[in-house]
Design a protein around this motif. Structure first.
Motif, PDB file in Angstrom:
ATOM      1  N   PRO A   1       0.787  -1.240   0.000  1.00 52.73           N
ATOM      2  CA  PRO A   1       0.000   0.000   0.000  1.00 52.73           C
ATOM      3  C   PRO A   1       0.813   1.281   0.000  1.00 52.73           C
ATOM      4  O   PRO A   1       0.283   2.335  -0.329  1.00 52.73           O
ATOM      5  N   THR A   2       2.089   1.219   0.356  1.00 51.82           N
ATOM      6  CA  THR A   2       2.857   2.458   0.486  1.00 51.82           C
ATOM      7  C   THR A   2       4.001   2.550  -0.506  1.00 51.82           C
ATOM      8  O   THR A   2       4.890   3.380  -0.354  1.00 51.82           O
ATOM      9  N   SER A   3       3.975   1.730  -1.551  1.00 54.07           N
ATOM     10  CA  SER A   3       5.110   1.676  -2.476  1.00 54.07           C
ATOM     11  C   SER A   3       5.299   2.967  -3.260  1.00 54.07           C
ATOM     12  O   SER A   3       6.395   3.260  -3.722  1.00 54.07           O
ATOM     13  N   GLY A   4       4.245   3.756  -3.411  1.00 50.37           N
ATOM     14  CA  GLY A   4       4.376   4.989  -4.172  1.00 50.37           C
ATOM     15  C   GLY A   4       4.566   6.231  -3.326  1.00 50.37           C
ATOM     16  O   GLY A   4       4.607   7.340  -3.855  1.00 50.37           O
ATOM     17  N   LEU A   5       4.702   6.052  -2.014  1.00 52.42           N
ATOM     18  CA  LEU A   5       4.806   7.194  -1.117  1.00 52.42           C
ATOM     19  C   LEU A   5       6.249   7.486  -0.746  1.00 52.42           C
ATOM     20  O   LEU A   5       7.078   6.579  -0.661  1.00 52.42           O
ATOM     21  N   ASP A   6       6.548   8.772  -0.502  1.00 50.72           N
ATOM     22  CA  ASP A   6       7.893   9.095  -0.045  1.00 50.72           C
ATOM     23  C   ASP A   6       8.041   8.653   1.415  1.00 50.72           C
ATOM     24  O   ASP A   6       7.044   8.444   2.118  1.00 50.72           O
ATOM     25  N   PRO A   7       9.264   8.477   1.904  1.00 49.95           N
ATOM     26  CA  PRO A   7       9.486   7.881   3.230  1.00 49.95           C
ATOM     27  C   PRO A   7       8.769   8.581   4.376  1.00 49.95           C
ATOM     28  O   PRO A   7       8.255   7.927   5.291  1.00 49.95           O
ATOM     29  N   ILE A   8       8.687   9.926   4.346  1.00 48.41           N
ATOM     30  CA  ILE A   8       8.059  10.652   5.445  1.00 48.41           C
ATOM     31  C   ILE A   8       6.553  10.393   5.462  1.00 48.41           C
ATOM     32  O   ILE A   8       5.974  10.057   6.497  1.00 48.41           O
ATOM     33  N   VAL A   9       5.904  10.536   4.314  1.00 50.84           N
ATOM     34  CA  VAL A   9       4.464  10.294   4.215  1.00 50.84           C
ATOM     35  C   VAL A   9       4.161   8.834   4.518  1.00 50.84           C
ATOM     36  O   VAL A   9       3.173   8.505   5.181  1.00 50.84           O
ATOM     37  N   ARG A  10       5.035   7.930   4.059  1.00 53.86           N
ATOM     38  CA  ARG A  10       4.844   6.502   4.272  1.00 53.86           C
ATOM     39  C   ARG A  10       4.806   6.165   5.758  1.00 53.86           C
ATOM     40  O   ARG A  10       3.914   5.484   6.231  1.00 53.86           O
TER      41      ARG A  10
ATOM     42  N   PHE B   1       1.692   7.592   7.430  1.00 50.67           N
ATOM     43  CA  PHE B   1       0.493   6.818   7.135  1.00 50.67           C
ATOM     44  C   PHE B   1       0.436   5.551   7.976  1.00 50.67           C
ATOM     45  O   PHE B   1      -0.579   5.223   8.581  1.00 50.67           O
ATOM     46  N   ILE B   2       1.543   4.833   8.015  1.00 52.16           N
ATOM     47  CA  ILE B   2       1.574   3.564   8.728  1.00 52.16           C
ATOM     48  C   ILE B   2       1.300   3.771  10.217  1.00 52.16           C
ATOM     49  O   ILE B   2       0.463   3.085  10.820  1.00 52.16           O
ATOM     50  N   GLU B   3       2.013   4.710  10.814  1.00 51.37           N
ATOM     51  CA  GLU B   3       1.906   4.890  12.261  1.00 51.37           C
ATOM     52  C   GLU B   3       0.612   5.583  12.669  1.00 51.37           C
ATOM     53  O   GLU B   3      -0.034   5.184  13.644  1.00 51.37           O
ATOM     54  N   THR B   4       0.219   6.607  11.923  1.00 52.64           N
ATOM     55  CA  THR B   4      -0.925   7.423  12.332  1.00 52.64           C
ATOM     56  C   THR B   4      -2.238   6.893  11.784  1.00 52.64           C
ATOM     57  O   THR B   4      -3.182   6.635  12.532  1.00 52.64           O
TER      58      THR B   4
ATOM     59  N   GLU C   1       6.792  -2.867  11.432  1.00 56.32           N
ATOM     60  CA  GLU C   1       7.282  -3.669  12.562  1.00 56.32           C
ATOM     61  C   GLU C   1       6.432  -3.511  13.816  1.00 56.32           C
ATOM     62  O   GLU C   1       6.071  -4.490  14.462  1.00 56.32           O
ATOM     63  N   GLY C   2       6.113  -2.281  14.179  1.00 58.69           N
ATOM     64  CA  GLY C   2       5.402  -2.042  15.436  1.00 58.69           C
ATOM     65  C   GLY C   2       3.916  -2.350  15.388  1.00 58.69           C
ATOM     66  O   GLY C   2       3.262  -2.342  16.436  1.00 58.69           O
ATOM     67  N   LEU C   3       3.369  -2.622  14.196  1.00 55.86           N
ATOM     68  CA  LEU C   3       1.931  -2.853  14.064  1.00 55.86           C
ATOM     69  C   LEU C   3       1.565  -4.320  13.861  1.00 55.86           C
ATOM     70  O   LEU C   3       0.466  -4.735  14.200  1.00 55.86           O
ATOM     71  N   ILE C   4       2.483  -5.105  13.299  1.00 55.30           N
ATOM     72  CA  ILE C   4       2.177  -6.498  12.953  1.00 55.30           C
ATOM     73  C   ILE C   4       1.999  -7.349  14.206  1.00 55.30           C
ATOM     74  O   ILE C   4       2.878  -7.410  15.057  1.00 55.30           O
ATOM     75  N   ASP C   5       0.848  -8.009  14.313  1.00 47.97           N
ATOM     76  CA  ASP C   5       0.576  -8.917  15.431  1.00 47.97           C
ATOM     77  C   ASP C   5       0.948 -10.357  15.081  1.00 47.97           C
ATOM     78  O   ASP C   5       1.496 -11.088  15.915  1.00 47.97           O
ATOM     79  N   GLU C   6       0.621 -10.781  13.887  1.00 47.38           N
ATOM     80  CA  GLU C   6       0.919 -12.124  13.409  1.00 47.38           C
ATOM     81  C   GLU C   6       1.345 -12.017  11.946  1.00 47.38           C
ATOM     82  O   GLU C   6       1.048 -11.023  11.278  1.00 47.38           O
ATOM     83  N   PHE C   7       2.008 -13.048  11.456  1.00 50.03           N
ATOM     84  CA  PHE C   7       2.460 -12.988  10.068  1.00 50.03           C
ATOM     85  C   PHE C   7       2.591 -14.381   9.483  1.00 50.03           C
ATOM     86  O   PHE C   7       2.732 -15.379  10.197  1.00 50.03           O
ATOM     87  N   THR C   8       2.546 -14.413   8.166  1.00 51.89           N
ATOM     88  CA  THR C   8       2.835 -15.615   7.390  1.00 51.89           C
ATOM     89  C   THR C   8       3.849 -15.256   6.315  1.00 51.89           C
ATOM     90  O   THR C   8       3.715 -14.224   5.660  1.00 51.89           O
TER      91      THR C   8
END
Length: 303
Positions: A160-169, A172-175, A201-208
């Motif tokens: 979802p964030t591949s087109g965003l610059d690092p700051i906006v990315r 978005f993820i954190e906020t 990293e800080g949002l993922i609860d489980e992963f595959t």
């Protein structure tokens, strides 16, 4: 959906393109209210799996359930409760940002205008700009707004964030994703396919982790961090022979320094290393990105 009903349940899913098998016998369960990471290299089968969730592709064997429903038989009921942001975003080129938002809102029973206004301001989008003149990053921002404003029960995000610059990315993820989940934590579910694992990293609860369409590793994120450790050591002098430790998954040695990958036995390995009287000895959890990179080695150790 019942309180105990998973948001997503995939059972032995298989999907081919001609003779090429994209997904093979894949099973995973995403509990409601969690942020679930879906990791894999390009071509691993992530997007094919997501398309089966959305009824854009049909499983050739196995089953997919979203909110306990079959996306094929109950397509409207399923899609009315989720939002999807693909890697490649496209809008009607003649529509402005405002017209696009109104178009998407017309399909939804609920649309949070406060969230819309906040994100428009945060991203700095021009309401009169036409989609045809927007950059990839701006289109991604607009797609994220259309996904979050209906406040769905499930957000399905494919890079979802591949087109965003690092700051906006990062914002978005954190906020945005953090706020989306915190408003109704028991119901709001995020299913995210991404190669930018460190930023989630800080949002993922489980992963595959999948590879060649197969489930390589599924874990609760905190359990994985507790189990898999990286031990860094610097000796006073280079060891006379290559290091060997029973139970070490991987040892990388360079002169006086070494890095050791541990699987639930880090305390034992640390004690053994102390016998060498090292100059420096540290132990830290692997990040989810490091776990992904080492997933083949980790899987072999678990097996």
């Amino acid at each position: 959906m019942k309180a105990s009903e998973p948001a997503i349940k995939i059972s032995e899913l298989t999907r081919r393109y001609g003779k090429q098998e994209a997904v093979h016998n894949l099973s995973l369960t995403v509990r409601a209210g969690c942020c679930y990471g879906f990791f894999g290299r390009n071509g691993a089968g992530k997007t094919t799996t997501i398309k089966c969730l959305l009824n854009l592709l049909q499983p050739q064997s196995g089953s997919v359930r979203v909110f306990g429903l079959d996306p094929n038989r109950d397509e409207v009921a399923v899609k009315s409760r989720l939002s999807y942001v693909p890697d490649a975003v496209a809008f009607y080129p003649w529509m402005t940002v405002r017209e696009t938002l109104e178009y998407f809102a017309s399909f939804r029973e609920h649309w949070n205008r406060d969230i819309e206004n906040d994100l428009l301001k945060r991203f700095g989008l021009n309401l009169t700009q036409k989609a045809s003149s927007m950059s990839k990053g701006q289109k991604t921002q607009l797609a994220l707004i259309t996904a979050v404003c209906p406040e769905p029960d499930l957000l399905v995000l494919d890079e979802p964030t591949s087109g965003l610059d690092p700051i906006v990315r990062r914002e978005f993820i954190e906020t945005v994703i953090g706020a989306y989940q915190s408003s109704d934590p028991e119901k709001r579910t995020v299913f995210v396919s991404t190669h930018l694992i460190s930023e989630f990293e800080g949002l993922i609860d489980e992963f595959t982790v999948i590879e060649q369409g197969r489930n390589l590793l599924t874990m609760v994120a905190d359990d994985a961090r507790d189990r898999f450790k990286k031990i860094s050591v610097r000796f006073q002098a280079a060891p006379p022979a290559p290091l060997t430790f029973a139970g070490a998954l991987q040892i990388k040695q360079n002169g006086r320094e070494a890095e050791i990958l541990a699987n639930g036995n880090s305390e034992k390995l640390m004690a053994e290393l102390q016998s060498y009287h090292p100059e420096d000895l540290r132990c830290e959890s692997l990040s989810l990105e490091e776990i992904f990179v080492a997933s083949k080695t980790l899987t072999q150790s678990i097996a």
